[in-house]
Every structure is written in C-alpha cells, then in structure tokens.
Design an enzyme around this catalytic site. Structure first.
Site, PDB file in Angstrom:
ATOM      1  N   PRO A 144       0.823  -1.226   0.000  1.00 31.06           N
ATOM      2  CA  PRO A 144       0.000   0.000   0.000  1.00 31.06           C
ATOM      3  C   PRO A 144       0.852   1.269   0.000  1.00 31.06           C
ATOM      4  CG  PRO A 144      -0.643  -1.487   1.820  1.00 31.06           C
ATOM      5  CD  PRO A 144       0.571  -2.072   1.178  1.00 31.06           C
ATOM      6  N   GLU A 157      -0.216  -8.651   6.560  1.00 31.11           N
ATOM      7  CA  GLU A 157       0.721  -7.997   7.467  1.00 31.11           C
ATOM      8  C   GLU A 157       1.752  -7.165   6.735  1.00 31.11           C
ATOM      9  OE1 GLU A 157       1.697 -11.654   9.279  1.00 31.11           O
ATOM     10  OE2 GLU A 157       1.640 -12.507   7.295  1.00 31.11           O
ATOM     11  N   ARG A 185      -1.548  -7.868 -21.259  1.00 33.73           N
ATOM     12  CA  ARG A 185      -2.277  -7.497 -22.471  1.00 33.73           C
ATOM     13  C   ARG A 185      -1.469  -6.590 -23.384  1.00 33.73           C
ATOM     14  NH1 ARG A 185      -4.594  -2.696 -22.622  1.00 33.73           N
ATOM     15  NH2 ARG A 185      -6.331  -3.201 -23.980  1.00 33.73           N
ATOM     16  N   ASP A 198      -5.207   1.064 -30.608  1.00 29.59           N
ATOM     17  CA  ASP A 198      -4.417   2.054 -31.329  1.00 29.59           C
ATOM     18  C   ASP A 198      -5.284   3.214 -31.799  1.00 29.59           C
ATOM     19  OD1 ASP A 198      -2.267   0.494 -30.931  1.00 29.59           O
ATOM     20  OD2 ASP A 198      -2.182  -0.324 -32.954  1.00 29.59           O
TER      21      ASP A 198
HETATM   22  C1  9D3 Z   1      -3.794  -0.152   6.882  1.00 29.95           C
HETATM   23  C2  9D3 Z   1      -2.547  -0.458   7.681  1.00 29.95           C
HETATM   24  N1  9D3 Z   1      -2.110  -1.824   7.597  1.00 29.95           N
HETATM   25  C3  9D3 Z   1      -2.683  -2.853   8.383  1.00 29.95           C
HETATM   26  C4  9D3 Z   1      -1.887  -3.178   9.607  1.00 29.95           C
HETATM   27  C5  9D3 Z   1      -1.143  -2.121   6.670  1.00 29.95           C
HETATM   28  C6  9D3 Z   1      -1.547  -3.041   5.572  1.00 29.95           C
HETATM   29  C7  9D3 Z   1      -0.585  -3.899   5.108  1.00 29.95           C
HETATM   30  C8  9D3 Z   1      -0.902  -4.741   4.056  1.00 29.95           C
HETATM   31  C9  9D3 Z   1      -2.809  -3.034   5.019  1.00 29.95           C
HETATM   32  C10 9D3 Z   1      -3.120  -3.898   3.963  1.00 29.95           C
HETATM   33  C11 9D3 Z   1      -2.166  -4.751   3.512  1.00 29.95           C
HETATM   34  C12 9D3 Z   1      -2.477  -5.631   2.377  1.00 29.95           C
HETATM   35  N2  9D3 Z   1      -2.426  -4.878   1.115  1.00 29.95           N
HETATM   36  C13 9D3 Z   1      -1.458  -5.060   0.233  1.00 29.95           C
HETATM   37  O1  9D3 Z   1      -0.600  -5.878   0.435  1.00 29.95           O
HETATM   38  C14 9D3 Z   1      -1.443  -4.255  -0.978  1.00 29.95           C
HETATM   39  C15 9D3 Z   1      -2.300  -3.186  -1.418  1.00 29.95           C
HETATM   40  C16 9D3 Z   1      -3.440  -2.564  -0.815  1.00 29.95           C
HETATM   41  O2  9D3 Z   1      -3.925  -2.905   0.267  1.00 29.95           O
HETATM   42  N3  9D3 Z   1      -4.039  -1.540  -1.497  1.00 29.95           N
HETATM   43  C17 9D3 Z   1      -3.590  -1.106  -2.712  1.00 29.95           C
HETATM   44  N4  9D3 Z   1      -2.540  -1.643  -3.294  1.00 29.95           N
HETATM   45  C18 9D3 Z   1      -1.907  -2.672  -2.648  1.00 29.95           C
HETATM   46  S1  9D3 Z   1      -0.554  -3.461  -3.224  1.00 29.95           S
HETATM   47  C19 9D3 Z   1      -0.467  -4.473  -1.917  1.00 29.95           C
END
Ligand code: 9D3
Length: 268
Positions: free
Chosen positions: A87, A114, A151, A166
């Site tokens: 994230p 996590e 793609r 295109d």
């Molecule tokens: C919100 C704070 N967190 C919880 C303790 C951290 C957190 C870590 C990992 C929250 C979600 C996640 C799982 N998400 C992903 O691994 C992730 C993700 C996402 O949640 N939103 C947008 N893109 C991505 S790319 C990987």
C-alpha cells in the site's frame, strides 16, 4: 513475457487460467511461475512471519524465506524487474504498465495481512500500490498488474483488439456504445448511429467522449490530447453542460489554431 509470483496463496491466482491470459499462455506468449515462499521457510514449523521488534500488535513477514525464494529462481533469460506489492508503493497506472511490459520477466512479491520486514524492500527494484483502499494482501494487486502488463505483450490481444486500442487513446473516456435492438426498455439508440453518415457518427462519438470526460473525470482533461475540431464541439457542449462551461480554463489547449497570415510569420 514471464511473470514470477512469490506468494503464500498461489490458489488466489486461478484467474490466470481464464480468458485472454489463458490463451496467451496456451500460445506460449505468457509464462506464469507461482512460487509459495513458505517452501523456503527455515524453521520446522515453516514460519514466514514473526512479532515486530519494539512491540505492538500484528505480525511481520520475515526476510529469510523471500530472500531464499528469490535466490532459488532460475537465472533470468533477459531483463528482469522485481516489484513489491505494498500500500506504500507508487500508484500503478497505464504508463507504469507500459514500462513494465518492456521487461522479459516481472517478479511480483505479495505479502498477506501484514507488513514486510523493512529489509525485504531491498530485494525490489520498485514498490507498487494499485490505489488508496485496503486489500487483504498483495495478491489481488498482483493480478491487476499482471493483467494490465500481459495485455501489452505483443500477440496477447487479438489483432482486432490491438488495432482498436491504437485507434482509440487520446486520454479521454470512450463514447457510449449501442447494438441491436434500436429500441429497448424505452431507450432509443441515437438516430445518428443508424444514419450511415460516418463523418456525423465520428463527430457525435467525439462529442460524447468529451462530455463524459468533463462530467465524470475532469482530472483527465489536462493530460488528454486535443484533436482538430474539438474547439467547436466544446463550444456546443458548453451550451448544453454547465460543467463544461465552468471548466473552460481546462480547454484553453483546444483553442483553434491562430489564422496564419499569408507569407508566413512576420516579426516586429
Ligand atoms: C492499513 C494499515 N495496515 C494494516 C496493519 C497495513 C496493511 C498492510 C498490508 C494493510 C493492507 C495490507 C495488504 N495490502 C497489500 O498488500 C497491498 C495493497 C493494498 O492494500 N491496497 C492497494 N494496493 C496494494 S498493493 C499491496
């Protein structure tokens, strides 16, 4: 193009076995290698996570299994890019997809539930987020990235689809589409589409494309590419839509080219 996915949940990648991605794989254009990095856990109990130093709740992915999984991959056959799904990564986009499509192999590292031990970041060339919402893990995000990149791999889209992409582009939203029947649920297909007048159809489509973009996604307008004739269409739209009228500063770039004086540019 090869996609190597490091994940604790390879079953979440069933969508790779469907539709266009399946066809791409059947034709040998796409290769998917799913690696469960739990197989590289060191402990007898195959632990891949642990409690955070410094306390606080939750668990953190340990670095060793991911380092070992990456080290055990077959040597890359060409240019390889390693991306961590998190994230906190840079926001994914069509231009990032195009940049990734230039590699021969994309390695995607997915966490679940996590956080990552900070040293895992050193494995990655880049970190990717797909948007500002909370997922249960990186797997759905990896599927999004794979779909968008695959793609763009030559031959994966049928000839027709590739040609359509295109001809479209420009950064505006697409115009509305209709097929038979001409009247359905009280809603009529716009007369111009039945007229056979191709110039009029093109102009209608462009107008509706601009209308949609101004009403739904005005944020796209500054990056979109104007065409000849847009200015007149925008003046029409401004009379029909207050939003387009209010967005007049956004369409400064579509102003008609200044009339060139005979004899070319004169200075002074
Ligand atoms: C919100 C704070 N967190 C919880 C303790 C951290 C957190 C870590 C990992 C929250 C979600 C996640 C799982 N998400 C992903 O691994 C992730 C993700 C996402 O949640 N939103 C947008 N893109 C991505 S790319 C990987």
């Amino acid at each position: 193009m090869k996609f190597t996915i490091l994940t604790l949940f390879p079953e979440m990648f069933a969508p790779l076995d469907c539709s266009i991605l399946k066809r791409g794989r059947d034709e040998g254009l796409l290769v998917f290698d799913l690696v469960n990095f739990r197989d590289f856990a060191l402990s007898r109990h195959k632990n891949v996570d642990d409690t955070p130093y410094g306390g606080g709740g939750g668990m953190v992915l340990k670095p060793e299994p991911l380092y070992a999984a990456l080290a055990a991959l077959p040597p890359p056959a060409g240019a390889r890019r390693v991306a961590l799904l998190t994230p906190q990564g840079a926001l994914f986009s069509q231009s990032r997809a195009a940049a990734l499509a230039a590699y021969d192999e994309l390695v995607l590292i997915c966490g679940h539930y996590e956080g990552f031990d900070e040293r895992i970041r050193a494995l990655a060339d880049e970190e990717i987020s797909i948007g500002d919402y909370v997922l249960t893990g990186g797997e759905p995000a990896a599927l999004v990235v794979i779909d968008a990149v695959a793609r763009l791999t030559p031959g994966v889209l049928g000839q027709e689809d590739a040609a359509r992409t295109d001809s479209h582009a420009g950064g505006f939203l697409e115009h509305p589409h209709y097929t038979r029947p001409p009247l359905f649920a009280g809603q009529r297909v716009p007369e111009v589409l039945l007229s056979g007048d191709h110039a009029a159809i093109e102009r209608w489509r462009r107008k509706e494309s601009l209308r949609r973009t101004f009403l739904r996604r005005p944020d796209l307008v500054p990056e979109a590419v104007w065409r000849e004739g847009d200015y007149a269409i925008l003046e029409e739209l401004a009379a029909e839509e207050e939003t387009v009228r209010l967005c007049r500063p956004l369409w400064a770039g579509a102003a008609p080219p200044a009339r060139r004086r005979k004899g070319g540019d004169r200075h002074g």
